[in-house]
Write an enzyme that holds these catalytic residues in place. Structure first.
Site, PDB file in Angstrom:
ATOM      1  N   GLU A  58       2.880   1.528 -11.587  1.00  0.00           N
ATOM      2  CA  GLU A  58       3.845   0.999 -11.668  1.00  0.00           C
ATOM      3  C   GLU A  58       4.576   2.313 -12.579  1.00  0.00           C
ATOM      4  O   GLU A  58       6.073   1.866 -12.746  1.00  0.00           O
ATOM      5  CB  GLU A  58       4.761  -0.176 -11.690  1.00  0.00           C
ATOM      6  CG  GLU A  58       3.677  -1.167 -10.817  1.00  0.00           C
ATOM      7  CD  GLU A  58       4.895  -1.587 -10.329  1.00  0.00           C
ATOM      8  OE1 GLU A  58       5.705  -1.842  -9.438  1.00  0.00           O
ATOM      9  OE2 GLU A  58       3.621  -2.670  -9.477  1.00  0.00           O
ATOM     10  N   GLY A  79       0.484  -0.818  -0.064  1.00  0.00           N
ATOM     11  CA  GLY A  79       0.288  -0.011  -0.089  1.00  0.00           C
ATOM     12  C   GLY A  79       1.066   0.871   0.055  1.00  0.00           C
ATOM     13  O   GLY A  79       1.992   1.905   0.825  1.00  0.00           O
ATOM     14  N   LEU A  80       0.939   1.568  -0.750  1.00  0.00           N
ATOM     15  CA  LEU A  80       1.606   2.696  -0.957  1.00  0.00           C
ATOM     16  C   LEU A  80       0.626   4.230  -1.929  1.00  0.00           C
ATOM     17  O   LEU A  80       0.744   5.824  -1.018  1.00  0.00           O
ATOM     18  CB  LEU A  80       2.906   2.746  -1.897  1.00  0.00           C
ATOM     19  CG  LEU A  80       3.505   3.977  -2.369  1.00  0.00           C
ATOM     20  CD1 LEU A  80       4.617   4.499  -1.211  1.00  0.00           C
ATOM     21  CD2 LEU A  80       4.715   4.268  -3.328  1.00  0.00           C
ATOM     22  N   GLU A 140      -2.128   6.500  -3.431  1.00  0.00           N
ATOM     23  CA  GLU A 140      -3.588   7.236  -2.154  1.00  0.00           C
ATOM     24  C   GLU A 140      -4.293   7.639  -3.335  1.00  0.00           C
ATOM     25  O   GLU A 140      -4.255   7.625  -4.557  1.00  0.00           O
ATOM     26  CB  GLU A 140      -2.646   7.844  -1.591  1.00  0.00           C
ATOM     27  CG  GLU A 140      -2.209   7.125  -0.590  1.00  0.00           C
ATOM     28  CD  GLU A 140      -2.202   8.222   0.808  1.00  0.00           C
ATOM     29  OE1 GLU A 140      -2.098   9.511   0.919  1.00  0.00           O
ATOM     30  OE2 GLU A 140      -0.324   8.142   1.871  1.00  0.00           O
ATOM     31  N   GLN A 148      -0.058  -6.658 -48.008  1.00  0.00           N
ATOM     32  CA  GLN A 148       0.874  -6.380 -47.985  1.00  0.00           C
ATOM     33  C   GLN A 148       0.573  -5.111 -46.900  1.00  0.00           C
ATOM     34  O   GLN A 148       1.140  -5.132 -45.945  1.00  0.00           O
ATOM     35  CB  GLN A 148       1.428  -5.196 -49.122  1.00  0.00           C
ATOM     36  CG  GLN A 148       1.849  -6.070 -50.053  1.00  0.00           C
ATOM     37  CD  GLN A 148       2.086  -4.813 -50.963  1.00  0.00           C
ATOM     38  OE1 GLN A 148       2.357  -3.906 -51.264  1.00  0.00           O
ATOM     39  NE2 GLN A 148       3.129  -5.658 -52.230  1.00  0.00           N
ATOM     40  N   TRP A 181      -6.003   1.735  -4.827  1.00  0.00           N
ATOM     41  CA  TRP A 181      -5.579   0.730  -6.508  1.00  0.00           C
ATOM     42  C   TRP A 181      -4.510  -0.438  -5.817  1.00  0.00           C
ATOM     43  O   TRP A 181      -3.575  -0.278  -6.717  1.00  0.00           O
ATOM     44  CB  TRP A 181      -4.494   1.748  -7.395  1.00  0.00           C
ATOM     45  CG  TRP A 181      -5.613   2.601  -7.919  1.00  0.00           C
ATOM     46  CD1 TRP A 181      -5.936   4.330  -7.831  1.00  0.00           C
ATOM     47  CD2 TRP A 181      -7.111   3.139  -8.722  1.00  0.00           C
ATOM     48  NE1 TRP A 181      -6.774   5.269  -8.329  1.00  0.00           N
ATOM     49  CE2 TRP A 181      -7.389   3.788  -8.676  1.00  0.00           C
ATOM     50  CE3 TRP A 181      -7.904   1.518  -8.894  1.00  0.00           C
ATOM     51  CZ2 TRP A 181      -8.699   4.282  -9.080  1.00  0.00           C
ATOM     52  CZ3 TRP A 181      -9.176   1.921  -9.506  1.00  0.00           C
ATOM     53  CH2 TRP A 181      -9.868   3.073  -9.824  1.00  0.00           C
TER      54      TRP A 181
END
Lengths: 249, 399
Positions: B378, B144-145, B147, B294, B176
Site C-alpha cells: 500500500e 488486482g493492480l 504486477e 532503566q 501479491w
C-alpha cells in the site's frame, strides 16, 4: 411479555485498581456494562422474542455516565432505555440503589425484572432482591435456566452439589448467573439503530445512605515464592514444605 | 474486583491511552470500538497462532465478520453496510490489526479495495449485485493492480484489455494480491489500446482467470496472497466499472485502504506494548522485575510516546476525512509514520521478551513479521517519504 433489565456501568475486569480518596481512582479506567447484566439483557431479548410481543426496557442508575451502557443494551436489541442520574450514585449502598430503581418504575407494568446476580465492582449481590422486596414481588437469585409458562416462571439455580428448580408467579424478579445464556454482541447495524431508539434521562433524588465506606485498601502483596531445590532431588523438600508449612497434604 | 464473569472479559487487553484520546471519540465510536474489540479478542485472537503457523486464513470467522458488520462498514445501509463514519471505521481496523495484520488486511481489501470502488465507481446494477454479498462475506473480493514488475509505479502495468464487440478481452498477470485464491470477484485494472486504465469485475469462475496462491511467506501468514493470471478472459462491458476514470480511480482506492492501515498499525503496536508491559512487571531478573530497570523503562517510555503520537495522528486524520478535507499526502504521513512506529515497537518488544519472544505463545514476534509486509504494501515507506517530500518542497523526486 414486558421486561425490565437493570444495567450497571462498571470498570472492566482487567482494570488495574488504584485507590484515591477511599475510592477507585477513575484515571485511565475503562467502563463497560456489568458482565452479569449482559446475561439479564440477553435473557430479556430472548424471552420477548419468544413471546412474540412486548418490550424490553433497560434501566441504569449512575452518576451521569452510563448512557453508553444503555445504548449498548439498545444496540443489542432493547426497545427503550431509562437513565437515572445522581452525582452520588457511584458510592451508595445497594438498598439506596434499590429504592431509586424501584421508584423509577412505579406505575409501569412489567412481567419480569431481570438483574445480573451481582455487579463486578462492588460485589454486593443485593440490588435485585432488594428491588423485588420493595415492590413486593417474588425473587429467584443466581438463575442458570429460565422458562416462562403461562403466568409463571420455572427457574433453575445451582446450589452446593445440586440443582434446584423453583417456580414463581409473574410478575417476579430474577437475578442472572453465568450459564443462563450467551449474550449476543451488538452488531454495527444494531449500534446505528440504537441512536434512533428512545433513551430518557431523569435526575433522581437518593435516600440518605444506610452505610458509609470507612476505608478502601488494596489486598496485601503476595509474598515471593521460595525455591526448595531443582528437579527430582527437590521432591522430598517439597513434600516436607507442603506437609509442614502449607499443611495441604 | 471479582473474577471475570464471562469469556468476554478474558480478552484481557489493556489499551494504552496516555492522553485520554478516548475523550475525543463519540459514544457511538466507543461502542463500535468496544464491540469490535470484544469480538476480535475473544473470537479471532484464539484462532490466530495456529492459522499463522499453518499459513492459512481463518475462513471460519468470515460469516461472523459479516454478521457483526465489520466488512465494508462505511458503505450505506441500503447496500448492506452500516454507513459508519471514518473514525469508527478506523477503530475497527485498529482492533482487527491488534489481533493480526493479516486479518485486518482481509477486511481492508474487502471493504476499501473492493466494496469502496464498486460503490464509488460502479453502476447501480453492479452495486446491487455485489455489495450486499460482499458485506455478509458470502462473496470474497480481491483487488488486482500490482504486477510482478510494477509495484511502486503501477502506471507501467502490462495487463491489457481489448474491446471486442460488446465484450472486453483481458490478458496479463497480477502479483501479491490479498484474498485472490478462491475469490468470488476480482477487481482487475488493465490498460486499453489507447493507454486508458479501466477497472473490471471478474467473477472467480470466469474462463481464463486463475489465482494460484503464493506460498512460503514468513509474514502475513494468516492472509491469502495470490497471483492473478488472465489468459483471454472475456467479460461483457457491464463488468467494467463505468465511472472509474483512469489510474487515478485505482489510486483513490489505495488512499482508502491506507487510511485503515494507519489506524491498524496503532492496534498492532498496542498489542505488543500491552503484552510486553505485563511481561516486564512479572518477569524477574537479578531479583527484581524486568520493568524496574532503566534500560527497560527507556524502551517502554519511547513506545508509549510513539503510540500516543500515532493515536493522535490517526484521530485527526479521521476527523479530516469526515469533514471531506483529508488529502492523500496526509494519509501518506499517517501510514508511513504509524507502520514504521509499529514495526519498531514490535521489534523492541520481541527483544524484551527474550527467548520467549521467538515463540508463537507471544504475539510480538508474529506482529513483527507481519509488519514487514505492512511497511512495504500500500505504498512503500520510501514512496510515502517522497510523497511527503514533494508536498513540502513542491519538487517531485520519484525518478
Amino acid at each position: 411479555m414486558d421486561i425490565i433489565s437493570f444495567v450497571k456501568r462498571v470498570p472492566t475486569t482487567t482494570t488495574i485498581v488504584s485507590i484515591k480518596d477511599q475510592q477507585l481512582d477513575p484515571q485511565g479506567v475503562e467502563y463497560v456494562m456489568n458482565p452479569y447484566d449482559e446475561f439479564a439483557v440477553e435473557e430479556a431479548l430472548k424471552l420477548r422474542d419468544e413471546a412474540g410481543s412486548g418490550s424490553v426496557l433497560a434501566v441504569s442508575l449512575s452518576d451521569g455516565a452510563a448512557q453508553k451502557e444503555l445504548r449498548t443494551a439498545l444496540a443489542m436489541g432493547a426497545d427503550e432505555a431509562l437513565l437515572l442520574n445522581n452525582a452520588e450514585a457511584g458510592n451508595i449502598d445497594c438498598m439506596t440503589t434499590a429504592r431509586a430503581l424501584a421508584d423509577s418504575i412505579q406505575g409501569r407494568n412489567f412481567d419480569l425484572l431481570l438483574f445480573g446476580k451481582q455487579a463486578v465492582d462492588r460485589d454486593q449481590h443485593g440490588v435485585g432482591p432488594a428491588v423485588a422486596t420493595i415492590l413486593g414481588v417474588p425473587c429467584i437469585t443466581e438463575v442458570v435456566k429460565l422458562t416462562v409458562e403461562g403466568d409463571k416462571v420455572i427457574a433453575e439455580r445451582e446450589v452446593e452439589g445440586a440443582r434446584e428448580t423453583l417456580e414463581a408467579s409473574l410478575p417476579c424478579a430474577i437475578t442472572c448467573q453465568k450459564g443462563l445464556n450467551e449474550p449476543r454482541r451488538a452488531s454495527l447495524k444494531g449500534i446505528m439503530a440504537a441512536k434512533k431508539k428512545p433513551l430518557e434521562t431523569r435526575e433522581v433524588e437518593l435516600a440518605g445512605p444506610s452505610m458509609e465506606i470507612v476505608e478502601m485498601a488494596l489486598p496485601p502483596k503476595r509474598p515471593a515464592g521460595r525455591m526448595v531445590g531443582e528437579g527430582a532431588a527437590a521432591v522430598p523438600a517439597l513434600i516436607d514444605a507442603l506437609r509442614g508449612e502449607a499443611k495441604v497434604l | 474486583m471479582s473474577d471475570p464473569a464471562t469469556p468476554r472479559a478474558k480478552a484481557g487487553f489493556h489499551e494504552l491511552d496516555f492522553y485520554g484520546v478516548q475523550d475525543l471519540l463519540t459514544e457511538e465510536e466507543i461502542m463500535v470500538r468496544d464491540q469490535a474489540r470484544a469480538f476480535c479478542g475473544e473470537r479471532i485472537l484464539p484462532l490466530v497462532p495456529a492459522h499463522w503457523e499453518a499459513g492459512t486464513f481463518p475462513n471460519e470467522i468470515v460469516p461472523e465478520l459479516g454478521e457483526m458488520g465489520l466488512l465494508g462498514p462505511s458503505i450505506p445501509e441500503e447496500y448492506g453496510g452500516s454507513g459508519l463514519g471514518s473514525v469508527a471505521y478506523g477503530l475497527i481496523c485498529q482492533e482487527l490489526e491488534r489481533v493480526d495484520s493479516g486479518v485486518r488486511s482481509f477486511a481492508s481489501v474487502q471493504g476499501s479495495l473492493v466494496m469502496y470502488p464498486i460503490h464509488a465507481f460502479g453502476s447501480e446494477e453492479q452495486r446491487q449485485q455485489w455489495l450486499p454479498k460482499l458485506a455478509t462475506g458470502e462473496v470474497i473480493g480481491c483487488f488486482g493492480l500490482t504486477e510482478p514488475d510494477f509495484g511502486s509505479n503501477p502506471g507501467g502495468m502490462r495487463t491489457r484489455c481489448r474491446r471486442d464487440g460488446d465484450d472486453w478481452v483481458l490478458n496479463g498477470q497480477k502479483m501479491w494480491i490479498t484474498n485472490g485464491t478462491g475469490c468470488g470477484v476480482a477487481l482487475v485494472w488493465a490498460r486499453d489500446e489507447q493507454g486508458h486504465v479501466h477497472g473490471f469485475l471478474i467473477e472467480g469462475d470466469r474462463p481464463g482467470f486463475s489465482a494460484p496462491e503464493q506460498k512460503r511467506k514468513w509474514s502475513l501468514r494468516c492472509s491469502v496472497t495470490s497471483e492473478l493470471v488472465l489468459v483471454d478472459v472475456r467479460v461483457p462491458e457491464s463488468n467494467r466499472l463505468p465511472n472509474a476514470k483512469g489510474l487515478k480511480a485505482a489510486l483513490s482506492c489505495l488512499t482508502q485502504a491506507r487510511y485503515g492501515i494507519a489506524w491498524g498499525a496503532v492496534g498492532a503496536a498496542q498489542a505488543c506494548f500491552d503484552e510486553v508491559r505485563r511481561y516486564c512487571l512479572q518477569r524477574e531478573i537479578f531479583d527484581k522485575p524486568l520493568g524496574a530497570f532503566q534500560l527497560t523503562q527507556a524502551k517502554l517510555a519511547d513506545m508509549a510516546s510513539e503510540i500516543t503520537k500515532g493515536q493522535l495522528l490517526v484521530w485527526r486524520l479521521g476527523r479530516l476525512k469526515e469533514e471531506g478535507k483529508m488529502t492523500p499526502q496526509q494519509v501518506s504521513m499517517a501510514k508511513r509514520n504509524n507502520v514504521a512506529m509499529a514495526l519498531d515497537i514490535a521489534r523492541q518488544c520481541r527483544s524484551l521478551l527474550g527467548a520467549n519472544g521467538i515463540t508463537l505463545e507471544f504475539q510480538s514476534g508474529r506482529h513483527m513479521c507481519n509488519l514487514e509486509t505492512v511497511l512495504t504494501y500500500e505504498g512503500t515507506h520510501e514512496i510515502h517519504t517522497l510523497v511527503i517530500g514533494e508536498a513540502v518542497t513542491g519538487l517531485a523526486a520519484y525518478r
